[in-house]
Design a protein around this motif. Structure first.
Motif, mmCIF file in Angstrom:
data_model
loop_
_atom_site.group_PDB
_atom_site.id
_atom_site.type_symbol
_atom_site.label_atom_id
_atom_site.label_comp_id
_atom_site.label_asym_id
_atom_site.label_seq_id
_atom_site.Cartn_x
_atom_site.Cartn_y
_atom_site.Cartn_z
ATOM 1 N N ARG A 147 0.835 -1.209 0.000
ATOM 2 C CA ARG A 147 0.000 0.000 0.000
ATOM 3 C C ARG A 147 0.867 1.255 0.000
ATOM 4 O O ARG A 147 0.564 2.224 -0.694
ATOM 5 C CB ARG A 147 -0.926 -0.001 1.222
ATOM 6 C CG ARG A 147 -1.879 1.205 1.252
ATOM 7 C CD ARG A 147 -2.778 1.188 2.468
ATOM 8 N NE ARG A 147 -3.646 2.350 2.472
ATOM 9 C CZ ARG A 147 -4.939 2.354 2.208
ATOM 10 N NH1 ARG A 147 -5.541 1.219 1.888
ATOM 11 N NH2 ARG A 147 -5.647 3.469 2.243
ATOM 12 N N VAL A 148 1.942 1.244 0.762
ATOM 13 C CA VAL A 148 2.814 2.419 0.845
ATOM 14 C C VAL A 148 3.651 2.585 -0.412
ATOM 15 O O VAL A 148 3.835 3.684 -0.919
ATOM 16 C CB VAL A 148 3.712 2.328 2.085
ATOM 17 C CG1 VAL A 148 4.730 3.476 2.090
ATOM 18 C CG2 VAL A 148 2.871 2.348 3.358
ATOM 19 N N GLY A 149 4.176 1.476 -0.933
ATOM 20 C CA GLY A 149 5.005 1.551 -2.132
ATOM 21 C C GLY A 149 6.412 2.042 -1.830
ATOM 22 O O GLY A 149 6.932 1.870 -0.723
ATOM 23 N N THR A 150 7.021 2.680 -2.808
ATOM 24 C CA THR A 150 8.397 3.134 -2.681
ATOM 25 C C THR A 150 8.529 4.227 -1.620
ATOM 26 O O THR A 150 7.741 5.173 -1.578
ATOM 27 C CB THR A 150 8.913 3.690 -4.021
ATOM 28 O OG1 THR A 150 8.798 2.669 -5.015
ATOM 29 C CG2 THR A 150 10.362 4.132 -3.909
ATOM 30 N N ILE A 151 9.518 4.082 -0.769
ATOM 31 C CA ILE A 151 9.755 5.065 0.285
ATOM 32 C C ILE A 151 10.787 6.077 -0.207
ATOM 33 O O ILE A 151 11.896 5.709 -0.590
ATOM 34 C CB ILE A 151 10.252 4.379 1.566
ATOM 35 C CG1 ILE A 151 9.218 3.361 2.038
ATOM 36 C CG2 ILE A 151 10.520 5.412 2.654
ATOM 37 C CD1 ILE A 151 9.679 2.526 3.201
ATOM 38 N N THR A 152 10.419 7.338 -0.199
ATOM 39 C CA THR A 152 11.308 8.388 -0.705
ATOM 40 C C THR A 152 12.342 8.785 0.340
ATOM 41 O O THR A 152 12.217 8.487 1.534
ATOM 42 C CB THR A 152 10.492 9.630 -1.083
ATOM 43 O OG1 THR A 152 9.894 10.172 0.105
ATOM 44 C CG2 THR A 152 9.390 9.278 -2.087
ATOM 45 N N ASP A 153 13.364 9.491 -0.123
ATOM 46 C CA ASP A 153 14.376 10.010 0.797
ATOM 47 C C ASP A 153 13.743 10.979 1.797
ATOM 48 O O ASP A 153 14.140 11.024 2.965
ATOM 49 C CB ASP A 153 15.486 10.719 0.026
ATOM 50 C CG ASP A 153 16.364 9.751 -0.761
ATOM 51 O OD1 ASP A 153 16.350 8.536 -0.452
ATOM 52 O OD2 ASP A 153 17.062 10.211 -1.696
ATOM 53 N N GLU A 154 12.772 11.747 1.336
ATOM 54 C CA GLU A 154 12.096 12.682 2.236
ATOM 55 C C GLU A 154 11.356 11.936 3.338
ATOM 56 O O GLU A 154 11.381 12.333 4.514
ATOM 57 C CB GLU A 154 11.113 13.545 1.448
ATOM 58 C CG GLU A 154 10.390 14.577 2.309
ATOM 59 C CD GLU A 154 9.324 15.326 1.542
ATOM 60 O OE1 GLU A 154 9.521 16.533 1.317
ATOM 61 O OE2 GLU A 154 8.297 14.708 1.162
ATOM 62 N N ALA A 155 10.699 10.835 2.966
ATOM 63 C CA ALA A 155 9.973 10.037 3.957
ATOM 64 C C ALA A 155 10.930 9.432 4.976
ATOM 65 O O ALA A 155 10.629 9.371 6.177
ATOM 66 C CB ALA A 155 9.167 8.949 3.265
ATOM 67 N N ARG A 156 12.093 8.999 4.523
ATOM 68 C CA ARG A 156 13.086 8.459 5.459
ATOM 69 C C ARG A 156 13.591 9.553 6.399
ATOM 70 O O ARG A 156 13.858 9.308 7.580
ATOM 71 C CB ARG A 156 14.253 7.835 4.687
ATOM 72 C CG ARG A 156 13.861 6.603 3.890
ATOM 73 C CD ARG A 156 15.072 5.975 3.216
ATOM 74 N NE ARG A 156 14.676 4.961 2.259
ATOM 75 C CZ ARG A 156 14.337 3.714 2.563
ATOM 76 N NH1 ARG A 156 14.348 3.331 3.829
ATOM 77 N NH2 ARG A 156 13.979 2.857 1.630
ATOM 78 N N GLN A 157 13.715 10.760 5.872
ATOM 79 C CA GLN A 157 14.129 11.876 6.720
ATOM 80 C C GLN A 157 13.069 12.150 7.788
ATOM 81 O O GLN A 157 13.399 12.445 8.947
ATOM 82 C CB GLN A 157 14.366 13.118 5.865
ATOM 83 C CG GLN A 157 14.977 14.285 6.625
ATOM 84 C CD GLN A 157 15.263 15.467 5.719
ATOM 85 O OE1 GLN A 157 14.436 15.857 4.900
ATOM 86 N NE2 GLN A 157 16.458 16.044 5.847
ATOM 87 N N ALA A 158 11.797 12.047 7.407
ATOM 88 C CA ALA A 158 10.714 12.228 8.373
ATOM 89 C C ALA A 158 10.765 11.137 9.444
ATOM 90 O O ALA A 158 10.504 11.398 10.627
ATOM 91 C CB ALA A 158 9.363 12.215 7.660
ATOM 92 N N ASN A 159 11.106 9.912 9.047
ATOM 93 C CA ASN A 159 11.277 8.839 10.026
ATOM 94 C C ASN A 159 12.381 9.170 11.024
ATOM 95 O O ASN A 159 12.241 8.961 12.231
ATOM 96 C CB ASN A 159 11.620 7.524 9.312
ATOM 97 C CG ASN A 159 10.414 6.824 8.732
ATOM 98 O OD1 ASN A 159 9.278 7.235 8.945
ATOM 99 N ND2 ASN A 159 10.651 5.762 7.993
ATOM 100 N N HIS A 160 13.491 9.674 10.491
ATOM 101 C CA HIS A 160 14.615 10.020 11.362
ATOM 102 C C HIS A 160 14.211 11.106 12.339
ATOM 103 O O HIS A 160 14.552 11.062 13.532
ATOM 104 C CB HIS A 160 15.798 10.470 10.500
ATOM 105 C CG HIS A 160 17.061 10.687 11.278
ATOM 106 N ND1 HIS A 160 18.100 11.468 10.804
ATOM 107 C CD2 HIS A 160 17.452 10.252 12.503
ATOM 108 C CE1 HIS A 160 19.057 11.488 11.703
ATOM 109 N NE2 HIS A 160 18.707 10.763 12.744
ATOM 110 N N LEU A 161 13.478 12.080 11.844
ATOM 111 C CA LEU A 161 12.979 13.153 12.706
ATOM 112 C C LEU A 161 12.162 12.572 13.863
ATOM 113 O O LEU A 161 12.371 12.919 15.035
ATOM 114 C CB LEU A 161 12.139 14.124 11.883
ATOM 115 C CG LEU A 161 11.507 15.334 12.578
ATOM 116 C CD1 LEU A 161 11.281 16.449 11.559
ATOM 117 C CD2 LEU A 161 10.173 14.997 13.242
#
Length: 227
Positions: A147-161
């Motif tokens: 459902r989520v599909g490809t995770i972008t670099d921006e999304a990974r940055q949000a995870n880190h945040l």
């Protein structure tokens, strides 16, 4: 930074008083970028009795599978109470920010509220195997990943945040958070608007309130909970 085990006492305000079985299961390899952990709760109360489940939730969203369907629950802005009656169960996921856009493009609109999720097939699978987490989680993880599909670099940055906010007691201001991420405060605000639905200040304050609750129980050093 705190370790994941330091988070185990957060969430329910009075866990020892709950007439429920509550289990947290670490995210699997398919969804480690999407879920902090899965949680499973069951209860069986005699007729005429109820239990009020009081929560000081993480500054994040949840996905919940229950007997009547699947719902996406947005972040809360206050302490919440859920009234439990009869027999019931919930299989939930504490979502990481990267998963949120798969359920809403405006997470702030879901604060203190929920929206239904169309997932009839996977919901049926959960109902069939609800008391065997090993059997059902693999299928649910695959469904969520697709459902989520490809995770972008921006999304990974949000995870880190979010990881920093939730687990790092040294971060007490939005400027601290921006510095730890190596970005501007404007970028921090943009990320939390798109992927969380709370302001970065509200996220930090929620963690500090959770730490205060843990300190009262004697679970964390007092140095991390000055409000």
């Amino acid at each position: 930074m705190s370790t994941p085990s330091d988070l185990s006492g957060r969430g329910p305000l009075f866990p020892a008083e709950l007439p429920v079985d509550f289990t947290r299961v670490p995210a699997g390899p398919k969804d480690s970028d999407l879920v902090m952990w899965w949680w499973f709760s069951t209860w069986a109360l005699p007729p005429g009795r109820h239990s009020a489940q009081e929560l000081l939730a993480f500054p994040a969203s949840n996905l919940a599978f229950e007997s009547d369907g699947v719902r996406y629950w947005g972040p809360t802005t206050r302490r919440s109470t859920r009234r439990l009656v009869g027999d019931g169960w919930v299989l939930g996921a504490l979502l990481r920010p990267a998963a949120v856009p798969a359920f809403t493009q405006q997470p702030a609109a879901c604060r203190d509220d929920s929206v239904p999720v169309s997932a009839a097939d996977v919901h049926a699978a959960v109902q069939t195997s609800v008391h065997d987490l090993t059997a059902v989680l693999g299928e649910v993880e695959t469904w969520l990943s697709n459902r989520v599909g490809t995770i972008t670099d921006e999304a990974r940055q949000a995870n880190h945040l979010a990881d920093l906010v939730i687990a790092d007691s040294s971060i007490t201001t939005v400027s601290n958070l921006a510095g730890a991420l190596g970005v501007s405060t404007r970028t921090v605000n943009r990320l939390t608007t798109k992927y969380v639905g709370l302001s970065p200040y509200a996220m930090i304050r929620r963690r500090r309130l959770q730490e205060a609750v843990q300190w009262i129980r004697g679970q964390v050093p007092s140095s991390g909970v000055t409000l």
